[in-house]
Design a protein around this motif. Sequence first.
Motif, mmCIF file in Angstrom:
data_model
loop_
_atom_site.group_PDB
_atom_site.id
_atom_site.type_symbol
_atom_site.label_atom_id
_atom_site.label_comp_id
_atom_site.label_asym_id
_atom_site.label_seq_id
_atom_site.Cartn_x
_atom_site.Cartn_y
_atom_site.Cartn_z
ATOM 1 N N TYR A 1 0.870 -1.209 -0.066
ATOM 2 C CA TYR A 1 -0.001 -0.003 -0.075
ATOM 3 C C TYR A 1 0.801 1.332 0.142
ATOM 4 C CZ TYR A 1 -3.885 -2.922 0.040
ATOM 5 O OH TYR A 1 -4.996 -3.961 -0.284
ATOM 6 N N LYS A 2 2.000 1.143 0.470
ATOM 7 C CA LYS A 2 3.079 2.218 0.391
ATOM 8 C C LYS A 2 3.383 2.519 -1.121
ATOM 9 C CE LYS A 2 7.629 3.926 2.099
ATOM 10 N NZ LYS A 2 8.761 3.538 2.724
ATOM 11 N N VAL A 3 3.706 1.619 -1.965
ATOM 12 C CA VAL A 3 3.603 1.652 -3.308
ATOM 13 C C VAL A 3 2.492 2.107 -3.891
ATOM 14 C CG1 VAL A 3 4.152 0.436 -5.556
ATOM 15 C CG2 VAL A 3 5.489 -0.198 -3.582
ATOM 16 N N LYS A 4 1.457 1.674 -3.755
ATOM 17 C CA LYS A 4 0.096 2.329 -4.231
ATOM 18 C C LYS A 4 -0.073 3.626 -3.843
ATOM 19 C CE LYS A 4 -2.516 -1.963 -4.987
ATOM 20 N NZ LYS A 4 -3.539 -2.648 -4.752
ATOM 21 N N SER A 5 0.198 4.061 -2.743
ATOM 22 C CA SER A 5 0.090 5.213 -2.304
ATOM 23 C C SER A 5 1.105 6.157 -3.311
ATOM 24 C CB SER A 5 0.361 5.535 -0.790
ATOM 25 O OG SER A 5 0.157 6.927 -0.474
ATOM 26 N N GLU A 6 2.284 5.856 -3.243
ATOM 27 C CA GLU A 6 3.291 6.420 -3.992
ATOM 28 C C GLU A 6 2.837 6.667 -5.596
ATOM 29 O OE1 GLU A 6 6.856 4.659 -3.146
ATOM 30 O OE2 GLU A 6 7.066 5.533 -1.168
ATOM 31 N N GLU A 7 2.374 5.726 -6.105
ATOM 32 C CA GLU A 7 1.872 5.692 -7.619
ATOM 33 C C GLU A 7 0.825 6.808 -7.659
ATOM 34 O OE1 GLU A 7 0.789 1.484 -8.402
ATOM 35 O OE2 GLU A 7 2.869 1.102 -8.710
#
Length: 189
Positions: free
Chosen positions: A49-55
């Motif tokens: 979810y950190k990656v999704k948030s950054e995207e």
Amino acid sequence: MKKLLFIALTFAILSCNKQEGSEGIKTAYVDTEKLMKEHQHAIDIENKYKVKSEEMGRELETEAKQFQADYESALRQAQAKGPQWAQQKAAELQEREQRLNMKQQSMYKEIQDASNEELDSLVKDIKLYIKDYGKKNNYDYVYGTGLTSPSILYAKDSYDITDELVKLLNEKYKPTEDTKTAEKEEVKK
């Protein structure tokens, strides 16, 4: 007669209060905060979810930069095109800014809801695992400690089974393709 009643009552009370000796009770505790920080499945969920948030953040950043450029352009054109145009453009830009803010809130809520749902499911699985572990290892009680479920204020370190559970849960956990992709994204940064 009163003496006999008193003895019978005393015997009844004592038999009701009979407790197992402390050496017969097997207890342990789990530091739930540490467990969630070190359990690979929880780490993978957090990274995903950190990656999704950054995207999503990059997508919003692009839109915000375009909005800022359009705003600055409108400011430069306002004097040349007159007050009526400036008013209309300001209303347009304000509406666009509101849509952008709503989109940002919606994206972050979507990520937060999905993350919470996945973490809640993981917590349920961990609780079941600890229950089975307790039964299998003949524990009478397994307590939780940490910020999320502080039910112990003090315990000897020898009763702490957190590291053992983290090890066993990590051995049991098999990452999915989704989490492997998130890990690769995290490594690229």
